[in-house]
Design a protein around this motif. Sequence first.
Motif, mmCIF file in Angstrom:
data_model
loop_
_atom_site.group_PDB
_atom_site.id
_atom_site.type_symbol
_atom_site.label_atom_id
_atom_site.label_comp_id
_atom_site.label_asym_id
_atom_site.label_seq_id
_atom_site.Cartn_x
_atom_site.Cartn_y
_atom_site.Cartn_z
ATOM 1 N N ARG A 108 58.709 14.145 -2.544
ATOM 2 C CA ARG A 108 57.223 13.548 -2.944
ATOM 3 C C ARG A 108 56.749 14.629 -3.984
ATOM 4 N NH1 ARG A 108 56.727 12.078 2.345
ATOM 5 N NH2 ARG A 108 55.509 14.060 2.881
ATOM 6 N N ALA A 109 57.017 15.772 -3.717
ATOM 7 C CA ALA A 109 56.471 16.868 -4.505
ATOM 8 C C ALA A 109 56.990 16.667 -5.895
ATOM 9 C CB ALA A 109 56.687 18.129 -4.039
ATOM 10 N N VAL A 110 58.405 16.527 -5.788
ATOM 11 C CA VAL A 110 59.112 16.594 -7.250
ATOM 12 C C VAL A 110 58.627 15.140 -8.020
ATOM 13 C CG1 VAL A 110 61.253 16.052 -8.292
ATOM 14 C CG2 VAL A 110 61.157 17.851 -6.562
ATOM 15 N N GLU A 111 58.498 14.127 -7.399
ATOM 16 C CA GLU A 111 57.784 12.790 -7.952
ATOM 17 C C GLU A 111 56.355 13.135 -8.495
ATOM 18 O OE1 GLU A 111 60.377 9.491 -5.664
ATOM 19 O OE2 GLU A 111 58.583 10.219 -4.619
ATOM 20 N N ALA A 112 55.680 13.734 -7.609
ATOM 21 C CA ALA A 112 54.344 14.207 -8.199
ATOM 22 C C ALA A 112 54.187 14.716 -9.354
ATOM 23 C CB ALA A 112 53.451 14.651 -7.076
ATOM 24 N N ILE A 113 55.214 15.734 -9.582
ATOM 25 C CA ILE A 113 55.166 16.702 -10.824
ATOM 26 C C ILE A 113 55.736 15.730 -11.865
ATOM 27 C CG2 ILE A 113 56.026 18.625 -11.982
ATOM 28 C CD1 ILE A 113 56.174 19.955 -8.973
ATOM 29 N N ALA A 114 57.020 15.259 -11.588
ATOM 30 C CA ALA A 114 57.660 14.585 -12.777
ATOM 31 C C ALA A 114 56.999 13.062 -13.158
ATOM 32 C CB ALA A 114 59.017 14.151 -12.236
ATOM 33 N N GLY A 115 56.195 12.515 -12.381
ATOM 34 C CA GLY A 115 55.516 11.670 -12.668
ATOM 35 C C GLY A 115 56.398 9.896 -12.311
#
Length: 327
Positions: A262-269
């Motif tokens: 979820r953190a990676v997805e939040a950053i990468a969008g």
Amino acid sequence: MSIAPDSAVVIGLSAVVVAIQGDDAVVLTVRPPGAGLEGLPFGPFDPKGHRTFELAMRAFVSAQTRFSLGYVEQLYTFGDKGRDAPLADMGDHADDEDGHHARVISVGYLALATAAVETHAPGSEWRPWTRFFPYEDWRDGRPEALTLIEDALRRWADGDAQRWGHARLLFALDGAPWNEERVLERYELLYEAGLAREAARDRGEAATALPAPLAAALGEPMLSDHRRILATAVSRLRGKLKYRPVVFELMPEAFTLSALQRAVEAIAGVALHKQNFRRALERAELVEGLGRMDAETGGRPAELYRFRREILGARPVSGLSLPLLRD
């Protein structure tokens, strides 16, 4: 000796402080007294008070937000005269000894925090960066904001093939692929098109009234050139995900793989394929299980992991693969 008005320079420091809060990437903002807009923590560099830019930046961030920084890297020096770096509001620090308004050279920093802790400082807030760039969040598919922005860009291009071709590639229009790293270029194009609300202000022109839905789709403006600095930081961080394990600077010591994704997805969008993401993690040998479970997930207990930080000094370490979740 007096400083000539055309040579007066003040060095300013700006900080983009990023953390993960829930499912969002958030940035620390400040609202100076009397300011109508939010900005990034910023202040002047005093060579008499601090040995380095970074030490000065850490000190003024702590003073403005009561928040101590962890991971920090220099981002960029914003020194172009005119629309690229309008004068930051630094009060008396932006005037030379004869009262002439000095040109501000802003040194930007990117800082990563393991938690969006309460700052307890008046005027400071953690804001999702999608507040300033709503069109950058593709986790639930193509953002609705892009439909409104596409219409506005078509009107701006007005049949100019070169203008439209550039807009099409940057904003993934007419079937063009989305490149999540080109955040700064997208903001710069909106600025050039007069759609970023900072553009009219910086040119000394009256702002054109935009329909409320379009204004919301374009994101909120910020003080001075702070939204440009923020766009630069988001571009840098999204790109760095793929070649350095920088995401772990945003994670607590123990985390679940779902929280990491979820953190990676939040950053990468963008949304990632769960199984492929975990297989990539396993191949990279970046994490290891702690042999205990997290019972606070609200559902089925999940195993806790840690980042194998010791490998940073043992061998070259790459970032994370971003296996996209395709429709």
